[in-house]
Write a protein that holds these residues in place. Structure first.
Motif, short mmCIF file in Angstrom:
data_model
loop_
_atom_site.label_atom_id
_atom_site.label_comp_id
_atom_site.label_asym_id
_atom_site.label_seq_id
_atom_site.Cartn_x
_atom_site.Cartn_y
_atom_site.Cartn_z
N GLN A 93 0.83 -1.20 0.00
CA GLN A 93 0.00 0.00 0.00
C GLN A 93 0.87 1.27 0.00
OE1 GLN A 93 -3.49 -0.03 -0.33
NE2 GLN A 93 -2.88 -2.15 -0.80
N SER A 100 -2.08 1.55 -8.43
CA SER A 100 -3.30 1.15 -9.12
C SER A 100 -4.43 1.03 -8.11
CB SER A 100 -3.07 -0.19 -9.83
OG SER A 100 -2.70 -1.19 -8.90
N GLY A 101 -5.60 0.61 -8.58
CA GLY A 101 -6.75 0.50 -7.70
C GLY A 101 -7.60 1.75 -7.71
N PRO A 102 -8.74 1.72 -7.02
CA PRO A 102 -9.70 2.86 -7.01
C PRO A 102 -9.06 4.17 -6.56
CG PRO A 102 -10.71 0.91 -6.04
CD PRO A 102 -9.26 0.58 -6.24
N GLU A 103 -8.15 4.10 -5.62
CA GLU A 103 -7.50 5.32 -5.11
C GLU A 103 -6.03 5.41 -5.54
OE1 GLU A 103 -8.08 5.53 -0.92
OE2 GLU A 103 -10.26 5.38 -1.04
N SER A 104 -5.64 4.56 -6.47
CA SER A 104 -4.26 4.55 -7.00
C SER A 104 -3.21 4.43 -5.90
CB SER A 104 -4.01 5.83 -7.81
OG SER A 104 -4.89 5.92 -8.90
N THR A 106 -2.35 1.31 -4.49
CA THR A 106 -1.88 -0.07 -4.40
C THR A 106 -0.73 -0.28 -5.39
OG1 THR A 106 -4.08 -0.90 -3.81
CG2 THR A 106 -2.50 -2.51 -4.67
#
Length: 317
Positions: A93, A100-104, A106
């Motif tokens: 994290q 990446s991911g919804p909140e960038s 990851t």
């Protein structure tokens, strides 16, 4: 700048040879040689001599046969069992939005080779982080065979981590990724070898800018990067302040600059780093993505360079 010629197989070497045809006249039945032997006797002697020489040549060739001339197909299942540590996909994290991911937040990564802690990291150990260019991602390091090649030949000395960090990451974003990998035990926290193809070179260039502006920035650069391997980085060409790159030799950070011989921009970037950062310049056959076009040459070049400037011992495959 060292130019690496294209080789279809790095484990073998081909030689050009020429053959000559020699005219000869057969002996007639009534002709004798200087020793008084008949043509038939001479032929028998010559035949025996030829057989002896053939057997001798076979024995000599077998005695010089080297295992390094034998190549085998390398696959990931072999890497997982042969290389200490793991060959795995995982994530950590981030606090900065360059993953990446919804909140960038990851950071996906692939790791292979041994895993070191700050205490277990020795003088003969090396850790490497692979970033990616604009048109590629972390998985392309595995698909190209480069990750496999590095891990095979790195043995117990080399730990390699390919990360999915955004090409837009600045100095804070890269430092955040480094800290996250340390926190989760993926890398030890010692300075690493950083490979930055194309646009990803911005992250290290921004670290250099920060280092030029403050002591804190210089400390951050020195704590993260031990060796920098930029491949045709536009950020290098665009930066007009050459003093940024003069910091690298002053701080003891080695630079290996790589470009393809068909990439004018990459050639300019390499030459600039050779002139200002004391870099070793290497030119591979290919274009802007020469490292993926010539993966074996790339692996050999990188490990050859590391063998000169680290105490790591690499496996000859």
């Amino acid at each position: 700048i060292l130019k690496i010629p294209h080789a279809r197989n790095l484990h073998t070497t081909s030689h050009n040879s020429t053959s000559k045809m020699t005219d000869y006249t057969p002996l007639h039945a009534d002709q004798r040689n200087g020793n008084g032997s008949s043509p038939v006797q001479t032929m028998i002697k010559n035949k025996n001599l030829l057989i002896f020489l053939a057997v001798l040549a076979a024995v000599v060739s077998l005695s010089f046969l080297s295992p390094s001339l034998i190549t085998t197909e390398i696959d990931e299942s072999f890497i997982a069992s042969a290389v200490p540590g793991t060959y795995s996909h995982n994530a950590v994290q981030l606090t900065e939005p360059y993953g990446s991911g919804p909140e960038s937040n990851t950071l996906q990564y692939i790791h292979c080779g041994p895993t070191f802690t700050r205490d277990s990291f020795g003088e003969d150990h090396t850790e490497m982080i692979l970033l990616h260019g604009d048109k590629f991602n972390k998985d392309d390091w595995a698909k190209s065979g480069i990750l496999t090649g590095l891990c095979m030949k790195g043995g117990q000395s080399l730990s390699v981590t390919a990360i999915g960090l955004s090409i837009h990451a600045d100095e804070d974003g890269f430092a955040d990724a480094f800290d996250a990998l340390v926190k989760e035990g993926v890398i030890s926290g010692h300075p690493v070898v950083v490979v930055t193809p194309s646009a990803s070179g911005k992250a290290v260039v921004r670290l250099a800018v920060s280092a030029f502006d403050s002591d804190e920035g210089k400390s951050t650069l020195g704590n993260i990067v031990s060796i920098w391997i930029p491949i045709a980085s536009p950020a290098v060409v665009l930066k007009k302040n050459g003093d940024l790159f003069k910091q690298f030799p002053e701080m003891g950070i080695k630079v290996l600059a790589i470009n393809g011989d068909e990439d004018p921009m990459g050639i300019r970037a390499t030459q600039k780093l050779v002139d200002l950062a004391g870099a070793k310049g290497v030119e591979l056959k290919g274009g802007h993505s020469c490292y993926f076009e010539r993966p074996e040459d790339f692996v050999q070049t990188v490990l050859g360079y590391l063998s000169m400037y680290t105490n790591a011992t690499f496996v000859r495959v």
